[in-house]
Write a protein that holds these residues in place. Sequence first.
Motif, PDB file in Angstrom:
ATOM      1  N   ARG A   1       0.888  -1.003  -0.117  1.00  0.00           N
ATOM      2  CA  ARG A   1       0.016   0.072   0.046  1.00  0.00           C
ATOM      3  C   ARG A   1       1.116   1.143   0.046  1.00  0.00           C
ATOM      4  O   ARG A   1       1.949   0.907   0.683  1.00  0.00           O
ATOM      5  N   LEU A   2       0.458   2.240  -0.712  1.00  0.00           N
ATOM      6  CA  LEU A   2       1.288   3.602  -0.725  1.00  0.00           C
ATOM      7  C   LEU A   2       0.230   4.547   0.020  1.00  0.00           C
ATOM      8  O   LEU A   2      -0.910   4.768  -0.583  1.00  0.00           O
ATOM      9  N   ARG A   3       0.976   5.307   0.927  1.00  0.00           N
ATOM     10  CA  ARG A   3       0.051   6.298   1.531  1.00  0.00           C
ATOM     11  C   ARG A   3       0.742   7.569   1.377  1.00  0.00           C
ATOM     12  O   ARG A   3       2.044   7.760   1.584  1.00  0.00           O
ATOM     13  N   GLY A   4       0.025   8.760   1.343  1.00  0.00           N
ATOM     14  CA  GLY A   4       0.862   9.981   1.207  1.00  0.00           C
ATOM     15  C   GLY A   4      -0.373  11.145   1.286  1.00  0.00           C
ATOM     16  O   GLY A   4      -1.469  11.079   1.765  1.00  0.00           O
ATOM     17  N   THR A   5       0.029  12.203   0.631  1.00  0.00           N
ATOM     18  CA  THR A   5      -0.765  13.602   0.805  1.00  0.00           C
ATOM     19  C   THR A   5      -0.907  14.053  -0.759  1.00  0.00           C
ATOM     20  O   THR A   5       0.231  14.631  -1.159  1.00  0.00           O
ATOM     21  N   ASN A   6      -1.977  14.338  -0.985  1.00  0.00           N
ATOM     22  CA  ASN A   6      -2.073  14.894  -2.500  1.00  0.00           C
ATOM     23  C   ASN A   6      -2.031  16.233  -2.431  1.00  0.00           C
ATOM     24  O   ASN A   6      -1.878  16.862  -1.222  1.00  0.00           O
ATOM     25  N   ALA A   7      -1.535  17.182  -3.629  1.00  0.00           N
ATOM     26  CA  ALA A   7      -1.426  18.252  -3.640  1.00  0.00           C
ATOM     27  C   ALA A   7      -2.473  19.265  -3.138  1.00  0.00           C
ATOM     28  O   ALA A   7      -2.192  20.368  -2.516  1.00  0.00           O
ATOM     29  N   ASN A   8      -3.664  18.650  -3.133  1.00  0.00           N
ATOM     30  CA  ASN A   8      -4.973  19.566  -2.464  1.00  0.00           C
ATOM     31  C   ASN A   8      -5.119  19.094  -0.843  1.00  0.00           C
ATOM     32  O   ASN A   8      -5.979  19.577  -0.280  1.00  0.00           O
ATOM     33  N   ASP A   9      -4.167  18.596  -0.268  1.00  0.00           N
ATOM     34  CA  ASP A   9      -3.894  18.094   1.062  1.00  0.00           C
ATOM     35  C   ASP A   9      -5.002  17.179   1.397  1.00  0.00           C
ATOM     36  O   ASP A   9      -5.144  16.666   2.340  1.00  0.00           O
TER      37      ASP A   9
ATOM     38  N   TRP B   1      -0.798  -4.003  -4.511  1.00  0.00           N
ATOM     39  CA  TRP B   1      -0.681  -5.409  -4.398  1.00  0.00           C
ATOM     40  C   TRP B   1      -1.527  -5.875  -3.207  1.00  0.00           C
ATOM     41  O   TRP B   1      -1.617  -5.245  -2.289  1.00  0.00           O
ATOM     42  N   SER B   2      -2.247  -6.854  -3.602  1.00  0.00           N
ATOM     43  CA  SER B   2      -2.926  -7.576  -2.611  1.00  0.00           C
ATOM     44  C   SER B   2      -3.428  -9.087  -3.118  1.00  0.00           C
ATOM     45  O   SER B   2      -3.144  -9.472  -4.169  1.00  0.00           O
ATOM     46  N   ALA B   3      -4.010  -9.772  -2.038  1.00  0.00           N
ATOM     47  CA  ALA B   3      -4.185 -11.250  -2.402  1.00  0.00           C
ATOM     48  C   ALA B   3      -5.597 -11.295  -2.899  1.00  0.00           C
ATOM     49  O   ALA B   3      -6.476  -9.961  -2.532  1.00  0.00           O
ATOM     50  N   PRO B   4      -6.052 -12.370  -3.807  1.00  0.00           N
ATOM     51  CA  PRO B   4      -5.239 -13.355  -4.098  1.00  0.00           C
ATOM     52  C   PRO B   4      -4.413 -13.151  -5.251  1.00  0.00           C
ATOM     53  O   PRO B   4      -3.566 -13.976  -5.622  1.00  0.00           O
ATOM     54  N   GLY B   5      -4.387 -12.059  -5.847  1.00  0.00           N
ATOM     55  CA  GLY B   5      -3.700 -11.654  -7.241  1.00  0.00           C
ATOM     56  C   GLY B   5      -2.184 -11.645  -6.934  1.00  0.00           C
ATOM     57  O   GLY B   5      -1.308 -12.144  -7.971  1.00  0.00           O
ATOM     58  N   ASN B   6      -1.781 -11.379  -5.923  1.00  0.00           N
ATOM     59  CA  ASN B   6      -0.196 -11.231  -5.627  1.00  0.00           C
ATOM     60  C   ASN B   6       0.130 -12.286  -4.555  1.00  0.00           C
ATOM     61  O   ASN B   6      -0.134 -12.394  -3.521  1.00  0.00           O
ATOM     62  N   VAL B   7       0.866 -13.283  -5.124  1.00  0.00           N
ATOM     63  CA  VAL B   7       1.424 -14.389  -4.513  1.00  0.00           C
ATOM     64  C   VAL B   7       2.765 -14.980  -4.743  1.00  0.00           C
ATOM     65  O   VAL B   7       3.307 -14.596  -5.907  1.00  0.00           O
ATOM     66  N   VAL B   8       3.513 -15.541  -3.788  1.00  0.00           N
ATOM     67  CA  VAL B   8       4.783 -15.957  -4.221  1.00  0.00           C
ATOM     68  C   VAL B   8       4.881 -17.085  -5.249  1.00  0.00           C
ATOM     69  O   VAL B   8       4.109 -18.137  -4.974  1.00  0.00           O
ATOM     70  N   ASP B   9       5.228 -16.979  -6.340  1.00  0.00           N
ATOM     71  CA  ASP B   9       5.492 -17.994  -7.589  1.00  0.00           C
ATOM     72  C   ASP B   9       6.608 -17.847  -8.221  1.00  0.00           C
ATOM     73  O   ASP B   9       7.532 -17.332  -7.743  1.00  0.00           O
TER      74      ASP B   9
ATOM     75  N   PHE C   1       4.576  -2.610   3.380  1.00  0.00           N
ATOM     76  CA  PHE C   1       4.346  -4.074   2.801  1.00  0.00           C
ATOM     77  C   PHE C   1       4.087  -5.077   3.782  1.00  0.00           C
ATOM     78  O   PHE C   1       4.744  -4.777   4.868  1.00  0.00           O
ATOM     79  N   MET C   2       3.412  -5.858   3.475  1.00  0.00           N
ATOM     80  CA  MET C   2       3.169  -7.238   4.584  1.00  0.00           C
ATOM     81  C   MET C   2       2.936  -8.498   3.548  1.00  0.00           C
ATOM     82  O   MET C   2       2.794  -8.562   2.557  1.00  0.00           O
ATOM     83  N   VAL C   3       3.312  -9.722   4.451  1.00  0.00           N
ATOM     84  CA  VAL C   3       3.067 -10.878   3.895  1.00  0.00           C
ATOM     85  C   VAL C   3       2.482 -11.994   4.567  1.00  0.00           C
ATOM     86  O   VAL C   3       2.622 -11.863   6.005  1.00  0.00           O
ATOM     87  N   GLY C   4       1.691 -12.683   4.115  1.00  0.00           N
ATOM     88  CA  GLY C   4       0.942 -13.722   4.904  1.00  0.00           C
ATOM     89  C   GLY C   4       2.059 -15.002   4.954  1.00  0.00           C
ATOM     90  O   GLY C   4       1.834 -15.948   3.951  1.00  0.00           O
ATOM     91  N   LEU C   5       2.703 -15.060   5.758  1.00  0.00           N
ATOM     92  CA  LEU C   5       3.816 -16.116   5.742  1.00  0.00           C
ATOM     93  C   LEU C   5       3.113 -17.423   6.157  1.00  0.00           C
ATOM     94  O   LEU C   5       3.883 -18.425   5.473  1.00  0.00           O
ATOM     95  N   GLN C   6       1.883 -17.481   6.644  1.00  0.00           N
ATOM     96  CA  GLN C   6       1.268 -18.821   6.998  1.00  0.00           C
ATOM     97  C   GLN C   6       0.398 -19.211   5.563  1.00  0.00           C
ATOM     98  O   GLN C   6      -0.515 -20.328   5.585  1.00  0.00           O
ATOM     99  N   GLY C   7       0.490 -18.501   4.567  1.00  0.00           N
ATOM    100  CA  GLY C   7      -0.155 -18.709   3.278  1.00  0.00           C
ATOM    101  C   GLY C   7      -1.789 -18.384   3.579  1.00  0.00           C
ATOM    102  O   GLY C   7      -2.680 -19.021   2.726  1.00  0.00           O
ATOM    103  N   LEU C   8      -2.127 -17.350   4.603  1.00  0.00           N
ATOM    104  CA  LEU C   8      -3.447 -17.003   4.810  1.00  0.00           C
ATOM    105  C   LEU C   8      -3.943 -15.691   3.731  1.00  0.00           C
ATOM    106  O   LEU C   8      -2.924 -14.893   3.582  1.00  0.00           O
ATOM    107  N   LEU C   9      -5.229 -15.675   3.260  1.00  0.00           N
ATOM    108  CA  LEU C   9      -5.420 -14.574   2.462  1.00  0.00           C
ATOM    109  C   LEU C   9      -6.137 -13.359   3.489  1.00  0.00           C
ATOM    110  O   LEU C   9      -5.966 -12.270   2.809  1.00  0.00           O
ATOM    111  N   ASP C  10      -6.351 -13.444   4.697  1.00  0.00           N
ATOM    112  CA  ASP C  10      -6.669 -12.416   5.687  1.00  0.00           C
ATOM    113  C   ASP C  10      -5.440 -11.340   5.884  1.00  0.00           C
ATOM    114  O   ASP C  10      -4.342 -11.851   6.488  1.00  0.00           O
TER     115      ASP C  10
END
Length: 584
Positions: free
Chosen positions: A169-177, A185-193, A223-232
């Motif tokens: 996830r990207l977090r920031g502040t837009n020009a209009n504040d 990137w998110s599950a289930p589309g992004n997985v170690v393969d 950034f975070m990873v479901g080390l246990q292979g979980l989708l949550d």
Amino acid sequence: MNGQDTKLVTEELPPPYIRESRALDLLNPLALRHSCRIVMEYDIEPGDRVSVTWAGAPGAGSYTSVFFPVGELRPLEVGIGGIPLVIFNLGMTVTLTYTVIRGNSAPVTSQPLILYVLPIALSELPRPFITQAPGFGTGLVLDVSALTEFTLRINAWPLQASGQYFWLRLRGTNANDSVFNELLWSAPGNVVDEKFDKGFYAQNYSADRLKGLKDQSRLTLEFMVGLQGLLDPADAQRFAHRNYIVSTTGSTRPVIDSVKDPLGDDVADGADTEHGSVTVEGTAVAGEQVEIFDGLVSKGKATADSGRWKLQVTGLTDGQHELKAKALYGEGEVSRSWTINVMLKDRQLSIKESRDNITLDPLEALQSLTAVLDYEMEPSDSITVTCTAEPGTPAAGSHTTNPVLAGNIRPRVIPLPVPLLAFSLGKKLVFTFTYTRGASLPVTSPPFALNVLTIPTAEFVAPVITQANGTTVLDLKDVTAGATLLFGGWPHMAMGQRIWLDLEGTNTSGASHNLNLWTGTRNSVHRSWASTGSYSVTLAYSYLQQLRDGSKLAIRFRVNMDQVADPETAVVFDVREYTIRAIP
């Protein structure tokens, strides 16, 4: 001995241990990244059958092997799947045992090895980055003004396994504040393969989404990873953030992005500090100089190597200080100010043995460790002082005193246990005090941290063989009844410190002739040694007589001051060497 007739009991089956990690009660999960070998050392008989149990989290976090014959290899050990087991037990306690079947007797289970599986340290995990930032993503200022696209990348992490989902996830502040918040990137589309076959994962994006950010604002990569292979994602391991200062106009103005006190702790913009010196860091055009000002007073210049500069600012007095960085290039632009409030005179808690209230030399605290309290106290206040060691330090490294009354003498002096320091050599020790006044709720002071220095190597004197009579030559005719190896003491020596002793030599055939006498997992300083500061052990002549004439005998001694049996963190004494003079 007939194995069919020998009955086993649990007391005869010592706890197993893990080949890759010999710590007594802590398990670093990264030690099992390649393998996990369970070692069992008991009085084995040829017909024994053994099963190993790892009892942890239910399901995939636990394992029991089938019974297998002991075979002929000693010590007996068996491999189990380290990564799948350890990732389901991070921050949890597991129990390892083995069960033996001898002949037709009922199975007997060993004494347990109880281990706390440490969480993965964030410093061991890679951080995501944008490759177009300076230093291939490691620089702080991200200039997006000329970018058409940018590349997000994450390198492979320890305990990575196929099927693990990951999020970015990207977090920031837009020009209009307004808030900028995009999940790319998110599950289930992004997985170690197979996309990680090169040791990293990367993806390109249009730079337009970044050009809409506010100039000189912060962009955070989470950034975070479901080390246990979980989708949550709630079950995922969070990695340390990567932060950038976004430049949308290509500005060359310097930036102050960090101020730290002498202990390395951050001093936020607008925050207080008890220290009269700080380290100011920031960014500027690579290779150019900036000048740092405290108000109108110059505090020195620094060069922005690879776009980053750093300067220690000293001599700060009580009161507010406005720090700025001025560019010594271009049009001399000035950074935004960073304000800190120095409060040197308001220290309510100090340690008498610390000369600068920043560091604590353990050699200055051999006989005493003293908390000095000076606050608006009343005689009937009930006071305790707490010393807290860094995470991962054994519990004995932290302490809270028994309550005492404040009394009428100012400042109030409270003695602390000197043995605490041995657990925190080279680390930070944090002190607080708490007082209770009448029926009011307890009040706890702000934390006061000291960097405990290490003890100089010269203070750790190697053991000697007394029969060498102060020389470096050992004549074997003088030790036919055994050689006396004499140990002294060392600063902050304490009962329970783990010790390691190895002899290294060469036999008459020219081969290595080594002997491991003490191992930290089994040997420690005992009460008599700690109280007298002296101990001796006899080196068997049966070992010494095999040493080659003219060869060297090296004596290697180590001690774990924090009582955690780890050869990698043990203090290494100078090696004592003797030249062997064999009996003709």
